[in-house]
Scaffold this active site. Sequence first.
Site, mmCIF file in Angstrom:
data_model
loop_
_atom_site.group_PDB
_atom_site.id
_atom_site.type_symbol
_atom_site.label_atom_id
_atom_site.label_comp_id
_atom_site.label_asym_id
_atom_site.label_seq_id
_atom_site.Cartn_x
_atom_site.Cartn_y
_atom_site.Cartn_z
ATOM 1 C CG HIS A 1 -2.476 -0.710 -4.355
ATOM 2 N ND1 HIS A 1 -2.495 0.573 -4.080
ATOM 3 C CD2 HIS A 1 -2.683 -1.209 -2.960
ATOM 4 C CE1 HIS A 1 -3.220 0.745 -2.678
ATOM 5 N NE2 HIS A 1 -3.128 -0.370 -2.201
ATOM 6 C CD GLU B 1 -2.768 3.343 -6.889
ATOM 7 O OE1 GLU B 1 -2.863 2.881 -5.895
ATOM 8 O OE2 GLU B 1 -2.621 4.690 -6.975
ATOM 9 C CB SER C 1 -0.881 -0.048 1.320
ATOM 10 O OG SER C 1 -1.477 -0.979 1.328
ATOM 11 C CG ASN D 1 -3.364 4.030 0.441
ATOM 12 O OD1 ASN D 1 -4.433 4.138 0.772
ATOM 13 N ND2 ASN D 1 -2.795 3.172 0.209
HETATM 14 P P1 NAD Z 1 -2.553 -9.684 6.633
HETATM 15 O O1 NAD Z 1 -1.803 -9.465 7.788
HETATM 16 O O2 NAD Z 1 -3.993 -9.846 6.593
HETATM 17 O O3 NAD Z 1 -1.610 -10.887 5.844
HETATM 18 C C1 NAD Z 1 -0.312 -10.780 5.702
HETATM 19 C C2 NAD Z 1 0.132 -12.514 5.548
HETATM 20 O O4 NAD Z 1 1.436 -12.414 5.266
HETATM 21 C C3 NAD Z 1 0.113 -13.149 7.055
HETATM 22 O O5 NAD Z 1 -0.745 -14.332 6.596
HETATM 23 C C4 NAD Z 1 1.438 -13.411 7.206
HETATM 24 O O6 NAD Z 1 1.306 -14.852 7.966
HETATM 25 C C5 NAD Z 1 1.851 -13.682 5.855
HETATM 26 N N1 NAD Z 1 3.395 -13.416 5.996
HETATM 27 C C6 NAD Z 1 4.318 -12.699 6.768
HETATM 28 N N2 NAD Z 1 5.592 -12.854 6.598
HETATM 29 C C7 NAD Z 1 5.694 -13.957 5.361
HETATM 30 C C8 NAD Z 1 6.666 -14.255 4.638
HETATM 31 N N3 NAD Z 1 7.860 -14.149 4.969
HETATM 32 N N4 NAD Z 1 6.319 -15.106 3.549
HETATM 33 C C9 NAD Z 1 5.010 -15.614 3.368
HETATM 34 N N5 NAD Z 1 4.214 -15.027 3.969
HETATM 35 C C10 NAD Z 1 4.201 -13.953 5.224
HETATM 36 O O7 NAD Z 1 -2.185 -8.397 5.552
HETATM 37 P P2 NAD Z 1 -3.143 -7.851 4.392
HETATM 38 O O8 NAD Z 1 -4.000 -6.783 4.719
HETATM 39 O O9 NAD Z 1 -3.371 -8.924 3.661
HETATM 40 O O10 NAD Z 1 -1.714 -6.917 3.630
HETATM 41 C C11 NAD Z 1 -1.038 -7.425 2.864
HETATM 42 C C12 NAD Z 1 -0.359 -6.463 1.986
HETATM 43 O O11 NAD Z 1 -1.592 -6.046 1.209
HETATM 44 C C13 NAD Z 1 0.419 -5.312 2.605
HETATM 45 O O12 NAD Z 1 1.577 -4.979 1.827
HETATM 46 C C14 NAD Z 1 -0.536 -4.476 2.712
HETATM 47 O O13 NAD Z 1 -0.152 -2.966 2.712
HETATM 48 C C15 NAD Z 1 -1.402 -4.462 1.395
HETATM 49 N N6 NAD Z 1 -2.721 -4.066 1.182
HETATM 50 C C16 NAD Z 1 -3.769 -4.184 2.423
HETATM 51 C C17 NAD Z 1 -4.923 -3.784 1.946
HETATM 52 C C18 NAD Z 1 -6.043 -3.923 3.075
HETATM 53 O O14 NAD Z 1 -7.099 -3.233 2.915
HETATM 54 N N7 NAD Z 1 -5.757 -4.876 3.981
HETATM 55 C C19 NAD Z 1 -5.302 -3.253 0.978
HETATM 56 C C20 NAD Z 1 -4.119 -2.935 -0.370
HETATM 57 C C21 NAD Z 1 -3.123 -3.464 -0.047
#
Ligand code: NAD
Length: 299
Positions: free
Chosen positions: A139, A151, A118, A189
């Site tokens: 994204h 994005e 993000s 963002n």
């Molecule tokens: P989340 O915490 O729900 O999931 C992250 C996952 O990554 C977890 O299951 C964790 O175990 C795993 N993980 C950690 N280290 C790891 C590794 N070394 N190898 C493999 N897996 C690993 O987070 P999320 O909300 O899904 O966010 C993930 C990404 O998406 C982030 O970069 C976030 O900025 C981006 N994002 C999130 C949103 C949102 O609304 N949640 C929206 C757009 C983008």
Amino acid sequence: MTNVAVVGAGTMGNGIAHVFAQCGFAVQLVDVREAALDDALATIAKNLDRMIRKEKITEADKSATLGRIQTSTDLSTAVAGVELVVEAATENVDLKLDIFRQMDAAAPADAILATNTSSISITKIAAVTKRPGQVIGMHFMNPVPVMKLVEVIRGYATTDTVTNTIMDLAAKLGKVPTLANDYPGFVANRILIPMINEAIHTLHEGVAGVKEIDTVMKLGMAHPMGPLQLADFIGLDVCLAICRVLQEGFGQGKYAPSPLLVNMVMAGKLGRKSGEGFYLYTPGSKDLVVAPTFARGNL
Ligand code: NAD
């Protein structure tokens, strides 16, 4: 392109895997936690069931989609035969740099390495690989199977060929891609988070209450959700982290987070995921109840 890997099986990763698999791609879904992989498959199955109930897909589509997803806790093996990896692991710079080093070492030389970050610089991530031209931002928005936007963020070194491939791919997934260059917050963002931060300033200064601020933006601007409710949905810690990225990246005071946002994060009031933010979240209840602090007008 037919083989992809999704690294990180949390909120975003399971949605990304779902969308690719439903569009016919073979997906390797990777996480360090076995439980996250189990939860991801259960969530995907639940979301496919909802689509069956709405008569958008059939039972056969559901089993075909699930049949195209393989799970793994071994990143190197999972990415060894794919044409694209979409990284959606926890938003932490050092963690992502480490994952990209590993992916660069294990994925085929011509594979594209995309990140769903993000707020972290695509250029910075690309620089730790030997293929910066093949690193790009992809994204997706939450919830991924529902939200149309992707994005696409071109890092400093990303080639036109890779950019065009990812733009075309997003369209094949039924999404609408928009292209942005790699500057803090990209487009989504950069605009959204200052709006949320301004709503928090407005509340903190006592200009209006939680419900009033959200109602103005919902009914006055036709936003489906007010900015304070949206902040709770995103997570106040995430909003604060992105404010800091904008503040540091642009070096301008206008991006400084509201002191109220900082206080709420320090107090552990992170929004929906912690049960309280600007609103209270009680399991099983869909009522939107303003959190006691704001109901009392006590900031
Ligand atoms: P989340 O915490 O729900 O999931 C992250 C996952 O990554 C977890 O299951 C964790 O175990 C795993 N993980 C950690 N280290 C790891 C590794 N070394 N190898 C493999 N897996 C690993 O987070 P999320 O909300 O899904 O966010 C993930 C990404 O998406 C982030 O970069 C976030 O900025 C981006 N994002 C999130 C949103 C949102 O609304 N949640 C929206 C757009 C983008």
